[in-house]
Design an enzyme around this catalytic site. Structure first.
Site: not given
Length: 447
Positions: A102, A168-170, A173
């Site tokens: 990730q 990690h687009g949630a 962040y």
């Protein structure tokens, strides 16, 4: 009972995973302060590979030092990191398990700053509302640099022999900080309309494809709904991105070359809906939060909030925002189904999964193609093997108490729900098992 849908291999465009259960991104402070990895990390990941999961999504792996959320997380910020991650991949592969790194950047959202960068870089100059960590608005040249960091991280993951990468687009962040209508207040080409807010992540995807080609697995974790106003207690404003907006982003991501989508929720972390819990363990939180009180504008006030009568109020507000405790498992399935209907690539859904019949039904009904789990697998590392034996649930399932979450800033990650163990000593032994085997054995003179 056989759960055939769970154990049917999942075929992505360039990657095949042996079953439909992924270990979601989770880890503790196992590594070295400078971002190098160590044996404890290898031991941690191997636990779940041995337990039968089809693939492991690594913990948050920073692509740059300024993007880490806490010290002691292994990074992928330079080529010297490649041999360690190669060792991680080899250990996991020995158990016929895939390993997906990730690629991450915290932006303004961090837990402990570290000594190098007192302020994070973000889409905004507003501090994060949960802890009050300070940040600076990234300039366009800095944005271009960060895009390059992600691309270089993907290249290093490929050189390490890993099976793919996840953006990690949630959960609040950096990529979320650009995507979110509740956070991004820019007036340039990276702010305003959804197309502009999505520009940053789409540039990252295109840069990765230019760096590693089209035959390396790339997926994206996204918060389908942000619920940025979930905690009025912390002064949050609008709710943020809607499901319809996230569906459009997912369509753009597919067009840009993403191979799969990983559906989560929430515009910050931790969030009442992610990870949703049976209760907010304020007593544990009060004991561990002191690690953070020197870092953010709100942290000392939060520390006081978690004590006494105010702690009861904080618990009540959090639990009310989280919703009923008996609706945790599969809470994100409606959002996953809506996204899956709109795209042609596989969809993974996260959210407290630990019951084989619920997972099987979600797959057969077309809600998602696979599920990811963290807390249930921390509670029962061999959960997938339990399903393989035909058992619908572990004998001692995860209670969703979230004590693992609130302890991890200060203590090793593991299950801290003492009721699941015969003794406290047994609980501690489970927590400390990540340090076995040790990185080396000292030779004793004369032995």
């Amino acid at each position: 009972m056989a759960f055939d849908a769970i154990f049917k291999p999942l075929q992505f465009r360039t990657l095949t995973v042996k079953n439909r259960i992924f270990r979601s991104n989770v880890a503790g402070r196992f590594d070295n302060y400078d971002g190098s990895g160590n044996q404890a990390r290898i031991n941690w990941e191997t636990k779940f590979a041995k337990g039968g999961v089809g693939a492991i999504i690594s913990s948050f792996v920073p692509v740059h030092l300024r993007g880490r959320i806490v010290p002691n997380y292994a990074m992928i910020d330079n080529d010297s990191r490649i041999p360690f991650w190669r060792a991680v991949g080899r250990a996991v592969h020995e158990h016929d398990c895939k390993f997906i790194m990730q690629l991450s950047h915290g932006g303004r959202q961090r837990d402990i700053n570290g000594i190098e960068y007192p302020k994070g870089l973000s889409s905004t100059s507003k501090s994060d509302p949960l802890h009050g960590f300070l940040c600076e608005r990234a300039t366009i040249p800095q944005i271009k640099e960060i895009v390059g960091y992600f691309a270089a991280g993907a290249r290093r993951a490929r050189e390490a022999g890993l099976d793919g990468v996840e953006l990690h687009g949630a959960n609040g962040y950096l990529i979320t900080q650009f995507l979110s209508s509740a956070i991004n207040d820019r007036k340039d080409e990276y702010g305003g309309p959804l197309e502009n807010r999505a520009r940053f992540v789409l540039e990252i995807v295109r840069a990765i494809r230019a760096e590693v080609g089209s035959d390396f697995h790339l997926q994206m974790k996204i918060s389908a709904q942000e619920f940025d106003d979930a905690l009025a207690l912390f002064g949050h404003g609008p709710s943020g991105n809607t499901l319809a907006e996230s569906i459009q982003v997912c369509k753009w991501l597919e067009e840009a070359g993403v191979d799969a989508l990983h559906v989560s929720t929430g515009s910050f972390f931790p969030h009442p809906r992610n990870p949703a819990g049976s209760d907010l363990p304020v007593e544990d939180l009060a004991r561990s939060y002191d690690t953070m009180i020197s870092n953010g504008e709100r942290t000392f006030a939060n520390f006081l909030l978690f004590h006494g009568a105010s702690g009861i109020l904080a618990r009540r507000a959090w639990n009310n925002a989280a919703g009923p405790a008996d609706e945790i498992e599969g809470k994100n399935l409606p959002d996953a189904r809506a996204i899956k209907t709109a795209v042609g690539i596989p969809v993974i859904c996260t959210g407290g999964f630990q019951t084989a019949s619920i997972i099987e039904k979600a797959i057969l009904d077309g809600d998602c193609d696979a599920v990811s789990a963290a807390r249930p697998l921390i509670a029962n590392n061999d959960l997938v093997e339990t399903f393989r034996r035909g058992q619908d649930r572990a004998d001692k399932p995860c209670t969703y108490c979230n004590r693992c979450l609130v302890n991890v800033v200060e203590n090793p990650l593991g299950c801290y729900e003492q009721s699941r163990f015969p003794t406290r000593e047994a609980m501690i032994a489970q927590i400390m098992s990540v340090y076995d085997p040790p990185p080396f054995v000292e030779e004793v003179a004369g032995v």
